[in-house]
Write a protein that holds these residues in place. Structure first.
Motif, PDB file in Angstrom:
ATOM      1  N   LEU A 213      16.051  36.079  -6.481  1.00  0.00           N
ATOM      2  CA  LEU A 213      14.596  36.204  -6.542  1.00  0.00           C
ATOM      3  C   LEU A 213      14.012  35.492  -8.149  1.00  0.00           C
ATOM      4  O   LEU A 213      14.651  35.965  -9.013  1.00  0.00           O
ATOM      5  CB  LEU A 213      13.986  37.340  -6.767  1.00  0.00           C
ATOM      6  CG  LEU A 213      14.179  38.160  -5.486  1.00  0.00           C
ATOM      7  CD1 LEU A 213      14.224  39.736  -5.644  1.00  0.00           C
ATOM      8  CD2 LEU A 213      13.098  37.797  -4.263  1.00  0.00           C
ATOM      9  N   SER A 215      11.172  33.339 -10.658  1.00  0.00           N
ATOM     10  CA  SER A 215       9.525  33.075 -10.827  1.00  0.00           C
ATOM     11  C   SER A 215       9.520  31.892 -11.830  1.00  0.00           C
ATOM     12  O   SER A 215       9.716  32.138 -13.133  1.00  0.00           O
ATOM     13  CB  SER A 215       8.818  34.253 -11.271  1.00  0.00           C
ATOM     14  OG  SER A 215       7.421  33.748 -11.624  1.00  0.00           O
ATOM     15  N   LEU A 239       9.093  32.825  -6.435  1.00  0.00           N
ATOM     16  CA  LEU A 239       7.918  33.815  -6.630  1.00  0.00           C
ATOM     17  C   LEU A 239       6.825  33.229  -7.211  1.00  0.00           C
ATOM     18  O   LEU A 239       7.070  32.394  -8.219  1.00  0.00           O
ATOM     19  CB  LEU A 239       8.342  35.220  -7.115  1.00  0.00           C
ATOM     20  CG  LEU A 239       9.485  35.854  -6.719  1.00  0.00           C
ATOM     21  CD1 LEU A 239       9.779  36.960  -7.759  1.00  0.00           C
ATOM     22  CD2 LEU A 239       9.200  36.523  -5.425  1.00  0.00           C
ATOM     23  N   GLN A 243       3.176  37.537  -7.677  1.00  0.00           N
ATOM     24  CA  GLN A 243       4.348  38.363  -7.356  1.00  0.00           C
ATOM     25  C   GLN A 243       5.069  38.618  -8.618  1.00  0.00           C
ATOM     26  O   GLN A 243       5.699  39.740  -8.515  1.00  0.00           O
ATOM     27  CB  GLN A 243       5.273  37.361  -6.365  1.00  0.00           C
ATOM     28  CG  GLN A 243       4.493  37.309  -5.001  1.00  0.00           C
ATOM     29  CD  GLN A 243       5.058  36.503  -4.057  1.00  0.00           C
ATOM     30  OE1 GLN A 243       5.784  35.276  -4.648  1.00  0.00           O
ATOM     31  NE2 GLN A 243       5.354  36.852  -2.826  1.00  0.00           N
ATOM     32  N   GLN A 244       5.291  37.725  -9.549  1.00  0.00           N
ATOM     33  CA  GLN A 244       5.900  38.040 -10.732  1.00  0.00           C
ATOM     34  C   GLN A 244       5.438  39.264 -11.459  1.00  0.00           C
ATOM     35  O   GLN A 244       5.815  40.243 -11.820  1.00  0.00           O
ATOM     36  CB  GLN A 244       6.016  37.038 -11.670  1.00  0.00           C
ATOM     37  CG  GLN A 244       6.461  37.290 -13.232  1.00  0.00           C
ATOM     38  CD  GLN A 244       6.490  36.005 -13.919  1.00  0.00           C
ATOM     39  OE1 GLN A 244       6.642  34.943 -13.672  1.00  0.00           O
ATOM     40  NE2 GLN A 244       6.202  36.299 -15.317  1.00  0.00           N
ATOM     41  N   ALA A 248       8.083  41.718  -8.469  1.00  0.00           N
ATOM     42  CA  ALA A 248       8.944  41.238  -7.361  1.00  0.00           C
ATOM     43  C   ALA A 248      10.436  41.037  -7.775  1.00  0.00           C
ATOM     44  O   ALA A 248      11.329  41.025  -7.124  1.00  0.00           O
ATOM     45  CB  ALA A 248       8.291  40.357  -6.674  1.00  0.00           C
ATOM     46  N   LEU A 269       5.676  40.376  -1.147  1.00  0.00           N
ATOM     47  CA  LEU A 269       6.524  39.350  -0.633  1.00  0.00           C
ATOM     48  C   LEU A 269       6.017  38.991   0.911  1.00  0.00           C
ATOM     49  O   LEU A 269       5.197  39.823   1.584  1.00  0.00           O
ATOM     50  CB  LEU A 269       7.809  40.133  -0.098  1.00  0.00           C
ATOM     51  CG  LEU A 269       8.667  40.512  -1.323  1.00  0.00           C
ATOM     52  CD1 LEU A 269      10.160  41.025  -0.795  1.00  0.00           C
ATOM     53  CD2 LEU A 269       8.947  39.296  -2.230  1.00  0.00           C
ATOM     54  N   GLN A 273       9.303  34.886   2.779  1.00  0.00           N
ATOM     55  CA  GLN A 273      10.200  35.213   1.841  1.00  0.00           C
ATOM     56  C   GLN A 273      11.207  36.544   2.462  1.00  0.00           C
ATOM     57  O   GLN A 273      12.515  36.581   1.803  1.00  0.00           O
ATOM     58  CB  GLN A 273       9.461  35.750   0.575  1.00  0.00           C
ATOM     59  CG  GLN A 273       8.797  34.662  -0.100  1.00  0.00           C
ATOM     60  CD  GLN A 273       7.870  35.210  -0.925  1.00  0.00           C
ATOM     61  OE1 GLN A 273       7.227  36.028  -0.988  1.00  0.00           O
ATOM     62  NE2 GLN A 273       7.748  34.267  -2.329  1.00  0.00           N
TER      63      GLN A 273
END
Length: 307
Positions: A213, A215, A239, A243-244, A248, A269, A273
């Motif tokens: 995952l 970002s 991401l 989402q960061q 996430a 999510l 994803q």
């Protein structure tokens, strides 16, 4: 190998087999959020922390108990008592870490940037448990001058022996080299975090050596994020900023089949994803942590692994 060149690192890492060690830990430990409150020193370089009136100690304790119970479905989870004088101690993965080397099990003690967190490293009960009960050799980095906040700053692929170290005020280049040696890694990629970011584990997670995952907004150079994602393609989840901010990327795999994250993180999510994670063999398991996240960290920050 320690490198700032993502292309050279990727070329080396692509040849590393998943034979360095187990992909998931044997056990984990948590520290109870006693005296849960805003630590002003930590807030100086952690933009994710809420204002003081956003902290709910009772809710945080309840969430933490539920977190321990949930994670125990995957592995043994030990709980150490908290200390009101150390309000950030519920995030022990910055201070304590374990590894296995040719000399057997190791306990690493990190050098924290802020004095409010440096006192955590002095805990005799935690040190004594690992050295006296589990027979770990202690590698104490807490007294040298270079900040190195362990698996907050350094995201590790334990299956391949690879490290991804985000440099910031919480970890400088010399500290990163000390951690590379202490963990006994094959290779570590050094990169600058984007301005305002404090730890790599808020912008990057490697799940059991099989998926990632990431970002890009959390990296000073998004090309570094792309290079890391390329190593784990097609099991790479990229991401967005939202989402960061939902933590996430602050996720962890404690078994080969499940990726743990907070309920807010999991809700962020998108279906495609989740499908990437499912293709890598992971179901997403979520735990409500809204009160704990007011302290500027999430699920992975709460979990110190025992290897």
């Amino acid at each position: 190998m320690i490198s700032r060149d993502p292309d050279a690192f990727r070329a080396f890492a692509a040849g590393c087999a998943t034979d360095f060690g187990p992909a998931v830990p044997r056990a984990a430990f948590l520290i109870a959020p006693e005296g849960f409150a805003r630590a002003e020193e930590s807030a100086s370089d952690n933009r994710y922390m809420a204002a003081a009136d956003g902290f709910d100690p009772d809710a945080a304790l309840a969430e933490h108990r539920a977190l321990q119970k949930a994670l125990a479905d995957d592995l043994p989870v030990i709980l150490f008592p908290g200390d009101p004088a150390s309000p950030d101690a519920l995030f022990p993965n910055n201070v304590f870490a374990t590894a296995r080397g040719p000399d057997g099990p190791r306990l690493l003690v990190g050098r924290m940037r802020h004095p409010v967190r440096q006192r955590e490293a002095a805990r005799a009960d935690i040190r004594g448990f690992f050295t006296g009960v589990l027979g770990c050799r202690e590698l104490d980095l807490s007294q040298q001058p270079h900040p190195c906040e362990l698996t907050g700053s350094l995201v590790i692929d334990r299956a391949r022996g690879l490290g991804y170290c985000g440099l910031s005020e919480r970890c400088d280049e010399a500290g990163a080299r000390l951690m590379h040696e202490a963990f006994g890694l094959r290779a570590t990629l050094l990169f600058d975090l984007a301005p305002g970011e404090y730890h790599a584990n808020v912008v990057l997670a490697v799940l059991a050596g099989r998926a990632v995952l990431v970002s890009p907004a959390g990296f000073a150079d998004p090309a570094v994020a792309a290079a890391i994602a390329g190593l784990y393609a097609p099991h790479a989840v990229v991401l967005d900023r939202g989402q960061q901010a939902a933590f996430a990327a602050n996720a962890i795999a404690l078994s080969p089949r499940r990726a743990w994250m907070s309920a807010v993180a999991a809700a962020s999510l998108r279906p495609e994803q989740r499908a990437v994670l499912a293709a890598a063999g992971f179901e997403v398991a979520a735990v409500p942590l809204a009160a704990i996240e007011a302290a500027g960290g999430s699920l992975r920050c709460c979990v110190a692994e025992i290897w």
